[in-house]
Design a protein around this motif. Structure first.
Motif, PDB file in Angstrom:
ATOM      1  N   THR A   1       0.812  -1.226   0.000  1.00  0.00           N
ATOM      2  CA  THR A   1       0.000   0.000   0.000  1.00  0.00           C
ATOM      3  C   THR A   1       0.842   1.272   0.000  1.00  0.00           C
ATOM      4  O   THR A   1       0.649   2.138  -0.860  1.00  0.00           O
ATOM      5  N   PRO A   2       1.791   1.451   0.941  1.00  0.00           N
ATOM      6  CA  PRO A   2       2.609   2.670   0.857  1.00  0.00           C
ATOM      7  C   PRO A   2       3.476   2.711  -0.398  1.00  0.00           C
ATOM      8  O   PRO A   2       3.759   3.795  -0.924  1.00  0.00           O
ATOM      9  N   ASN A   3       3.903   1.552  -0.888  1.00  0.00           N
ATOM     10  CA  ASN A   3       4.654   1.529  -2.148  1.00  0.00           C
ATOM     11  C   ASN A   3       3.787   2.005  -3.316  1.00  0.00           C
ATOM     12  O   ASN A   3       4.254   2.712  -4.208  1.00  0.00           O
ATOM     13  N   TYR A   4       2.534   1.609  -3.308  1.00  0.00           N
ATOM     14  CA  TYR A   4       1.612   1.998  -4.383  1.00  0.00           C
ATOM     15  C   TYR A   4       1.437   3.509  -4.422  1.00  0.00           C
ATOM     16  O   TYR A   4       1.388   4.123  -5.493  1.00  0.00           O
ATOM     17  N   TYR A   5       1.341   4.121  -3.236  1.00  0.00           N
ATOM     18  CA  TYR A   5       1.100   5.554  -3.178  1.00  0.00           C
ATOM     19  C   TYR A   5       2.401   6.374  -3.155  1.00  0.00           C
ATOM     20  O   TYR A   5       2.334   7.599  -3.115  1.00  0.00           O
TER      21      TYR A   5
ATOM     22  N   ALA B   1       0.781  -2.843  -9.299  1.00  0.00           N
ATOM     23  CA  ALA B   1       2.034  -2.171  -9.619  1.00  0.00           C
ATOM     24  C   ALA B   1       2.066  -1.587 -11.026  1.00  0.00           C
ATOM     25  O   ALA B   1       2.934  -0.754 -11.332  1.00  0.00           O
ATOM     26  N   GLN B   2       1.146  -2.007 -11.856  1.00  0.00           N
ATOM     27  CA  GLN B   2       1.171  -1.567 -13.259  1.00  0.00           C
ATOM     28  C   GLN B   2       1.181  -0.040 -13.351  1.00  0.00           C
ATOM     29  O   GLN B   2       0.355   0.644 -12.743  1.00  0.00           O
ATOM     30  N   ASP B   3       2.152   0.485 -14.106  1.00  0.00           N
ATOM     31  CA  ASP B   3       2.297   1.926 -14.344  1.00  0.00           C
ATOM     32  C   ASP B   3       2.605   2.713 -13.072  1.00  0.00           C
ATOM     33  O   ASP B   3       2.427   3.927 -13.041  1.00  0.00           O
ATOM     34  N   ARG B   4       3.070   2.026 -12.029  1.00  0.00           N
ATOM     35  CA  ARG B   4       3.478   2.706 -10.801  1.00  0.00           C
ATOM     36  C   ARG B   4       4.988   2.529 -10.609  1.00  0.00           C
ATOM     37  O   ARG B   4       5.583   1.556 -11.105  1.00  0.00           O
ATOM     38  N   PRO B   5       5.649   3.438  -9.879  1.00  0.00           N
ATOM     39  CA  PRO B   5       7.086   3.272  -9.633  1.00  0.00           C
ATOM     40  C   PRO B   5       7.434   1.935  -8.972  1.00  0.00           C
ATOM     41  O   PRO B   5       8.523   1.402  -9.193  1.00  0.00           O
ATOM     42  N   MET B   6       6.509   1.372  -8.193  1.00  0.00           N
ATOM     43  CA  MET B   6       6.796   0.127  -7.506  1.00  0.00           C
ATOM     44  C   MET B   6       6.992  -1.045  -8.450  1.00  0.00           C
ATOM     45  O   MET B   6       7.548  -2.081  -8.054  1.00  0.00           O
TER      46      MET B   6
END
Length: 375
Positions: free
Chosen positions: A313-317, A348-353
């Motif tokens: 969750t914090p990785n996503y945001y 995670a798609q299209d996210r920095p994570m």
């Protein structure tokens, strides 16, 4: 005659005003003032003369035994005194995290005689009775443990190793988790686990074995295999661990963060530093939040699945492109039996994570992949 105005004194950071040992107390008192200091769980029964003659205005004494005369004097000076709480199996104001020897003290008389078991028994008696005093003591204790853990880990690159408690000593999976802990510790990382049996104990054991030659861990694994589980006897299980520690003293440090909420799961003795909590939610969130160098997730059940997404969750945001690495071990487990990987990659798609997550089939790959994701 013109006088230069006195310059205001800079504020001293709160953590620099904490006194957590008798040596620190003596050093500060020698400067002539204890004003505005926080003295935490220090036995001051032999420091009455100092307390009677030293400025203690706005100081706070948390669980510090002292004479009645000293207590009256420091209160009169404007200090706050929170006296020790009698008849508790734990110190709610403690200044440091636990050690294995502290929690298992008295093991020779059986696990039930140890502070760990007695603290769990107290928790069981009080958690459902609605007593605000008991709930306050639990909260104060957990806050003190969090403060001690933050001080312990300040600046350390911490890697969390998550996994289930059911992994038995003597199995290939346990040995693999131990070698993982050793590899991570030898890479200069501080290994942190949930502090219990199974995969958690194995990773802490590996970190303990890191300073020794490789043969030490193989021999330790053989010795521990004779007592594969904490059931039916926690005492026998813990004694086997202490026998390993006695045979190979001064092993490498690591951290265990267990909870009395799962009191049937004892803490393992291979974590040099044990931050044990009453509140499981505080413990789980704190373990993940402090895993600044990433997390390795070994096969587990509901608890490990929850930890994966608590960490995701914090990785996503995370918007600055600095999510922490996440490595899931055992492709079949996380993509078929419990398909958390599919949901994680969708998030995670299209996210920095997306560039910081990985699924590996073999535990031997986990340490190297974690290091690569950290670059």
């Amino acid at each position: 005659m013109h006088q230069t105005p006195a310059q205001p004194q800079p504020e001293v950071a709160v953590h620099d005003r904490e006194i957590e040992s008798l040596a620190e107390f003596d050093a500060v008192a020698a400067r002539g003032t204890l004003a505005r200091y926080r003295v935490q769980a220090v036995d001051l029964t032999d420091r009455t003369d100092v307390l009677l003659t030293t400025d203690t205005a706005e100081a706070v004494f948390l669980g510090c035994p002292m004479s009645d005369e000293a207590g009256a004097a420091v209160r009169a000076s404007g200090a706050l005194v929170f006296p020790p709480v009698p008849d508790l199996p734990f110190d709610p104001y403690r200044a440091f995290v636990y050690t294995p020897g502290e929690l298992f003290d008295g093991l020779g008389a059986g696990y039930e005689a140890t502070p760990d078991a007695r603290s769990y028994a107290w928790f069981e008696r009080t958690r459902a009775d609605g007593d605000i005093f008991a709930s306050m003591l639990r909260s104060v204790h957990d806050d003190a443990v969090s403060d001690a853990l933050d001080e312990l880990l300040s600046g350390a690159p911490v890697v969390g190793v998550m996994g289930g408690h059911a992994m038995a000593r003597g199995t290939a999976e346990y040995a693999g988790a131990a070698r993982l802990g050793r590899d991570l510790a030898r890479a200069g990382l501080t290994v942190a686990t949930g502090g219990g049996p199974g995969a958690m104990e194995a990773a802490n054991l590996g970190a303990y074995a890191a300073p020794f030659d490789d043969g030490m861990l193989e021999e330790a694994l053989r010795l521990l295999a004779k007592t594969p589980s904490f059931r039916p006897s926690v005492a026998d299980w813990a004694r086997a661990a202490f026998e390993v520690r006695e045979r190979w003293p001064d092993g490498g440090p690591s951290v265990g963060i267990p909870t009395w909420f799962y009191g049937h799961e004892p803490p393992n003795a291979f974590a040099a530093h044990i931050a044990k909590y009453f509140a499981n939610a505080t413990r789980e969130d704190g373990l993940l939040a402090r895993s600044t160098a990433g997390v390795v997730f070994l096969p587990g059940a509901a608890g490990t699945v929850q930890e994966i997404f608590d960490n995701a969750t914090p990785n996503y945001y995370e918007s600055r492109g600095e999510p922490t690495p996440m490595v899931l071990v055992d492709e079949a487990h996380w993509s078929e039996r419990l398909p958390a990987w599919q949901l994680l990659t969708s998030l995670a798609q299209d996210r920095p994570m997306a560039s910081r997550i990985a699924l590996v089939d073999r535990i031997e790959q986990a340490a190297e992949v974690l290091k690569r994701l950290s670059i």
